[in-house]
Design a protein around this motif. Structure first.
Motif, short mmCIF file in Angstrom:
data_model
loop_
_atom_site.label_atom_id
_atom_site.label_comp_id
_atom_site.label_asym_id
_atom_site.label_seq_id
_atom_site.Cartn_x
_atom_site.Cartn_y
_atom_site.Cartn_z
N GLY A 33 -26.93 23.88 52.32
CA GLY A 33 -25.60 24.38 52.69
C GLY A 33 -24.91 23.51 53.73
O GLY A 33 -25.36 22.39 54.04
N HIS A 39 -30.42 22.26 40.37
CA HIS A 39 -29.46 23.24 40.84
C HIS A 39 -28.11 22.59 41.10
O HIS A 39 -27.98 21.77 41.99
N ALA A 40 -27.12 23.01 40.34
CA ALA A 40 -25.81 22.41 40.53
C ALA A 40 -25.21 22.79 41.88
O ALA A 40 -24.26 22.18 42.32
N GLY A 41 -25.75 23.79 42.54
CA GLY A 41 -25.28 24.17 43.86
C GLY A 41 -25.30 23.01 44.85
O GLY A 41 -24.45 22.92 45.72
N ALA A 42 -26.26 22.15 44.68
CA ALA A 42 -26.41 21.03 45.60
C ALA A 42 -25.21 20.12 45.57
O ALA A 42 -24.84 19.52 46.57
N ILE A 43 -24.60 20.02 44.44
CA ILE A 43 -23.50 19.09 44.31
C ILE A 43 -22.28 19.57 45.10
O ILE A 43 -21.50 18.79 45.60
N ILE A 44 -22.17 20.88 45.23
CA ILE A 44 -20.99 21.43 45.88
C ILE A 44 -21.02 21.13 47.38
O ILE A 44 -20.02 20.75 47.95
N GLY A 63 -22.87 18.80 48.57
CA GLY A 63 -23.07 17.37 48.70
C GLY A 63 -24.14 17.03 49.70
O GLY A 63 -25.10 17.78 49.89
N ALA A 120 -26.28 18.89 53.01
CA ALA A 120 -27.45 19.77 53.01
C ALA A 120 -28.63 19.22 53.80
O ALA A 120 -29.53 19.96 54.14
N LEU A 123 -31.46 16.49 47.98
CA LEU A 123 -30.70 17.73 48.06
C LEU A 123 -31.35 18.79 47.21
O LEU A 123 -31.50 19.94 47.61
N GLU A 124 -31.75 18.39 46.04
CA GLU A 124 -32.34 19.35 45.13
C GLU A 124 -33.63 19.88 45.74
O GLU A 124 -33.95 21.04 45.63
N LEU A 140 -33.27 22.62 48.20
CA LEU A 140 -32.96 23.95 47.66
C LEU A 140 -34.20 24.80 47.45
O LEU A 140 -34.10 26.00 47.29
N THR A 159 -22.64 28.27 38.58
CA THR A 159 -23.68 28.56 39.56
C THR A 159 -23.08 29.43 40.65
O THR A 159 -21.92 29.82 40.58
N ARG A 215 -22.36 28.78 47.93
CA ARG A 215 -22.46 29.43 49.23
C ARG A 215 -21.11 29.61 49.89
O ARG A 215 -20.81 30.67 50.41
N ARG A 252 -13.70 22.30 40.28
CA ARG A 252 -14.40 23.55 40.57
C ARG A 252 -13.44 24.71 40.41
O ARG A 252 -12.26 24.59 40.72
N LEU A 263 -28.17 29.43 37.50
CA LEU A 263 -27.55 28.21 37.00
C LEU A 263 -27.48 28.20 35.48
O LEU A 263 -28.46 28.54 34.82
#
Lengths: 291, 399
Positions: free
Chosen positions: A214, A249-254, A256, A259, B2-3, B6, B126, B129, B159, B208
Motif C-alpha cells: 500500500g 495480484h493486480a493490486g500491486a500495480i495500483i 506501484g 509498496a 511488490l507481488e 502482498l 481487483t 486499497r 482504472r 483478482l
C-alpha cells in the motif's frame, strides 16, 4: 488527556459472552475501562461479571447506557453485520478486532460509514489504549504501558507491544497507542490518527510503525511534511522481504513501487521523520529525538 | 518485489487456482473463452486435438507464471504432435522464472483452439486499497506483463473504480471499452464481459480476475485467451466448494502443511528459522536477522491464539526445512503465554531429537515458568532479553 478515549469513555462490548469477548472485556475492566454494556443477541437481560448489563442489540445498549464506543469480539464471518449495527446505532468509535474479515465485507462497511458520524478502527487490529486516561479498548497487554506523552500509531499488533515496552523501559510513557490494523482495507489510517495527535496538547511526539504494502505511509509522510509539528519516529517492517513468489495480484500495480519499505522510509525521511534502522532501536531513537 | 509484499498485508491469504479452473468460472458467468478442455494424459490430448480439427494450443497447468518462455505452452498442428508434446510435459517438473530450480509438477494440460489474434488487450478486476473497493484495470497493451506496462508506459493503463453500493454501471463499462479503442460492436461485447466479471467477483468473493490477453479476434469477437482468478481464503466459509479447487502439489509442501495448522509461513532462502507471533513482528524479526548479517529461512507467524501443539508444529516445520541451521524464537506474549511456547519448543525438539541451536527471546506473561521448562529440558538455548540482544547473539554466532 489523550485521543479518542479516556477514563470517562463509556464502552460497550459486542460479543461479550463469547470466549474471547469475556476474557478481554474482563482484562479491559481490570485496566480501568468503563465497560457499561455488553451485547449478545439472545442473551439480553443477563449480567456479565456481576456488573455489566447485557443487551440483545447495540441500539438498546447504547440507548440505555449512553455507550459511545464499541469493542467488537465478533467472529470474522459476522463482523460486517456487527460493524454496521454499531454504526446504525450511532456509536462514535467502532473497534473491530477480528482477523479474517473478507475484504469485500470491509469495503461494504466502509461505504456504509461514509457520511455517518462513526469512525471505524480496524478490522484486524489490537484496538487502542490510553495509559494516561486509564482506558483500554483492545487486546494489548495493559501492564507494558506507562502513562506519558508519546503517541503510538501502528499497523501491527505485537510489533507495537515491542515498541511500547522499549519506550516504557526508557521511562517514556504513552498518551495513547492506536493499532490501526493490518488489513488492506481499514477504517482509520495513519493520517487520521496523526491529525488527532497533532491537536492533542498532551502528546509531544509520535512513534509510527508501518509495513510493506500500500501507500498509506507515503500519505502520512506528506501530512507530516506539511502539517505535523511534533517529532515522529518511524519504523517500517518488511525491509528485507526479498523478491520471489509472485502472488499474481493486480493490486500491486495500483500502488506501484510505493509498496516497498525502502520507498516508505525514503518518503518519511524526506518528511523529517526519524527513520529507525532496526526494530530494536525504536525506544532509543525516540529518547534521542526528545532530548 | 511488490507481488511478494502482498503475501504479508492481506491478513488472510489468497488461494490460487489453475487457468482451466479460472476459465471454467468465467465461462459459467458468460465470459467467452476458447473452445477446449483440460487433459491429464497424452491420449486425451490427442482426442481433444481431433475435436478441435487438428490444430491446438497445449498449455501446462501450473500456478507459476512465465511458463511460455519455459516451454510450457505449444501450438501443435496435429493430434500426433499433441501427443508427443504432452508425453514430454505431463509428469515432469516445469522450471520457470517464478519457480525455484526444483520447478513445479505438470499434471494437467489445457488443450484449446488457437486464437486468431487481431489485437491483445488487458482487463482485470481487483480490490484497491486507496479506492477502498473494486477497481477495473484496463490497457490496450495486452499480452505482456502488466507490471512491465506500468513501468514503461503508465499512461497506457486506465482504472475505473466501482461504487460497491450500486455496482458496475453500464456507462463505466462503455468508458473502459472506448478507452481500449474498440469499435461499437466490440464495445458492447466488452461491456458484457465486464458485467460478467463484476458479478462473478462479487458473488464468489474473488480478490483478482485478470484476463491477459483479452484477444480481439480477426472476426471481431472478444475472447479471454489467458485468465487468472484468485479466491479469498477469508471468504471460504461462504464458498465452501473452493477448498476442493486447491492443488497442493503446486505449492511449497511446508507452506501447505503450515496452512493446514493455521500457521502463516513463507519459505525463504536463508538459514535462520524464525518463530514469531504477529505478522509485523515477524517481518521486523526478519529485518533484524538481515541487519545482523544472517539470512532468514522463513517468515512465520504462529498467531496470537496458539497452543502447545501449534507451537510444536511450527518448530517441526522449521526443523524439517533442510536449509535451517539455527532457530530464533521471538515471542511477545500478550495473550500467548510464554510457558506454552516453551513447552511447544521442547516437544518438537524431543520428537525430532534435533540439535539445531536455539536462540530464544520471550517477553510477556509467565516468562519465568518458560525459563524453567527450557532449563529442565536440557536443550542448549541462548536466551536474549531484548531485540538488541537478539541482534548481538546473531552477530556472535556468525563469528
Amino acid at each position: 488527556m489523550s485521543i479518542l478515549v479516556d477514563e470517562n469513555t463509556r464502552v460497550l462490548v459486542q460479543g461479550i459472552t463469547g470466549r474471547e469477548g469475556s476474557f478481554h472485556a474482563t482484562r479491559c475492566m481490570e485496566y480501568g475501562t468503563n465497560v457499561v454494556a455488553g451485547v449478545t443477541p439472545g442473551r439480553g437481560g443477563s449480567v456479565f461479571n456481576d456488573s455489566v448489563p447485557v443487551f440483545d442489540s447495540v441500539e438498546e445498549a447504547a440507548n440505555e447506557t449512553g455507550a459511545t464506543v464499541s469493542l467488537l469480539f465478533v467472529p470474522a464471518p459476522f463482523a460486517q453485520d456487527a460493524m454496521i449495527e454499531a454504526a446504525d446505532a450511532g456509536i462514535g468509535l467502532i473497534v473491530c478486532i477480528a482477523e479474517g474479515v473478507p475484504v469485500l465485507d470491509s469495503a461494504r462497511v466502509l461505504r456504509y460509514l461514509e457520511g455517518r458520524g462513526s469512525r471505524l478502527l480496524g478490522p484486524n487490529c489490537p484496538g487502542l489504549i490510553s495509559p494516561t486516561g486509564k482506558c483500554k479498548v483492545g487486546i494489548m497487554p495493559g501492564h507494558i504501558h506507562q502513562a506519558g506523552r508519546v503517541g503510538v500509531v501502528s499497523r501491527s499488533g505485537t510489533l507495537t507491544y515491542e515498541a511500547v515496552s522499549q519506550l516504557s523501559a526508557l521511562g517514556l510513557g504513552q498518551s495513547t497507542c492506536v493499532g490501526i490494523g493490518g488489513d488492506p482495507l481499514i477504517g482509520t489510517n495513519f493520517v487520521d490518527v496523526l491529525e488527532l495527535f497533532n491537536e492533542d496538547p498532551d502528546t509531544d511526539a509520535v512513534v509510527m510503525i508501518g509495513e510493506i504494502g500500500g501507500s498509506m505511509e507515503q500519505e502520512a509522510a506528506q501530512f507530516i511534511k506539511e502539517n505535523f509539528a511534533k517529532p515522529v519516529v518511524s519504523f517500517i517492517a518488511g525491509a528485507t522481504a526479498p523478491p520471489g513468489k509472485r502472488m499474481g495480484h493486480a493490486g500491486a500495480i495500483i500502488t506501484g513501487s510505493d509498496a516497498t519499505a525502502e520507498a516508505k522510509n525514503e518518503a518519511l525521511r524526506d518528511a523529517g521523520a526519524h527513520v529507525v534502522p532496526s526494530p530494536g532501536l525504536i525506544g532509543a531513537v525516540m529518547k534521542e529525538a526528545l532530548s | 518485489m511488490l507481488e511478494y509484499a502482498l503475501i504479508f498485508w492481506a491478513g488472510g491469504s489468497v488461494i490460487k487456482i489453475h487457468e482451466y479452473q479460472s476459465k471454467e468460472l468465467l465461462a459459467n458467468f458468460g465470459v467467452p473463452v476458447p473452445k477446449g478442455r483440460v487433459a491429464s494424459s497424452p491420449e486425451e490430448v490427442a482426442e481433444i486435438c481431433r475435436e478441435l480439427g487438428g490444430t491446438a494450443v497445449v498449455k501446462a497447468q501450473v500456478y507459476a507464471g512465465g511458463r511460455g518462455k519455459a516451454g510450457g505452452v505449444k501450438l501443435v498442428n496435429s493430434p500426433e504432435e499433441g501427443v508427443e508434446y504432452a508425453r514430454g510435459l505431463l509428469g515432469t517438473r516445469l522450471v520457470t522464472v517464478q519457480t525455484g530450480p526444483e520447478g513445479v509438477p505438470v499434471q494437467r494440460v489445457l488443450v484449446e483452439e488457437p486464437a486468431q489474434v487481431e489485437r491483445e488487450l488487458y482487463l482485470a478486476l481487483t480490490v484497491d486499497r486507496s479506492a477502498q473497493g473494486p477497481v477495473f484495470i484496463a490497457s490496450a497493451a495486452g499480452g505482456m506483463e502488466i507490471e512491465e506496462v506500468a513501468e514503461t508506459q503508465p499512461e497506457a493503463i486506465a482504472r475505473e473504480g466501482v461504487d460497491i453500493a450500486v455496482g458496475l454501471q453500464a456507462f463505466q463499462a462503455r468508458r473502459i471499452a472506448r478507452g481500449l479503442g474498440l469499435d461499437a460492436g466490440q464495445q458492447r461485447s466488452a461491456a458484457r464481459i465486464m458485467a460478467a466479471m463484476y458479478k462473478l467477483f462479487m458473488e464468489r468473493d474473488l480478490t483478482l480476475i485478470e484476463i491477459n490477453p483479452l484477444v480481439v479476434s480477426k472476426d471481431g469477437s472478444l475472447v479471454a485467451v489467458d485468465a487468472k482468478v484468485s479466491l479469498e481464503d477469508d471468504a471460504l466459509f461462504r464458498n465452501k466448494d473452493f477448498s476442493d479447487w486447491r492443488d497442493p502439489e503446486q505449492e511449497t509442501p511446508l507452506e501447505v502443511e503450515a496452512s493446514e495448522y493455521g500457521i502463516a509461513y513463507v519459505k525463504l532462502d536463508g538459514s535462520v528459522g524464525c518463530l514469531v507471533n504477529g505478522a509485523g513482528l515477524a517481518m521486523a524479526t526478519m529485518d533484524l536477522v538481515r541487519g545482523a548479517g544472517a539470512t532468514p529461512a522463513n517468515f512465520l507467524d504462529v498467531g496470537g491464539g496458539a497452543d502447545e501443539a501449534k507451537v510444536a508444529k511450527a518448530v517441526n516445520i522449521m526443523l524439517s526445512d533442510p536449509d535451517v541451521e539455527s532457530i530464533l524464537v521471538n515471542i511477545f506474549g500478550g495473550i500467548l503465554r510464554s510457558d506454552i511456547v516453551a513447552r511447544g519448543i521442547v516437544r518438537a525438539y524431543d520428537e525430532t531429537k534435533s540439535e539445531i541451536p536455539l536462540t530464544i527471546r520471550l517477553q510477556g506473561v509467565q516468562v519465568d515458568e518458560a525459563r524453567a521448562v527450557l532449563d529442565e529440558s536440557g536443550l542448549q538455548v541462548s536466551f536474549a532479553e531484548t531485540l538488541l540482544d537478539v541482534e548481538a547473539r546473531l552477530a556472535e554466532s556468525l563469528g
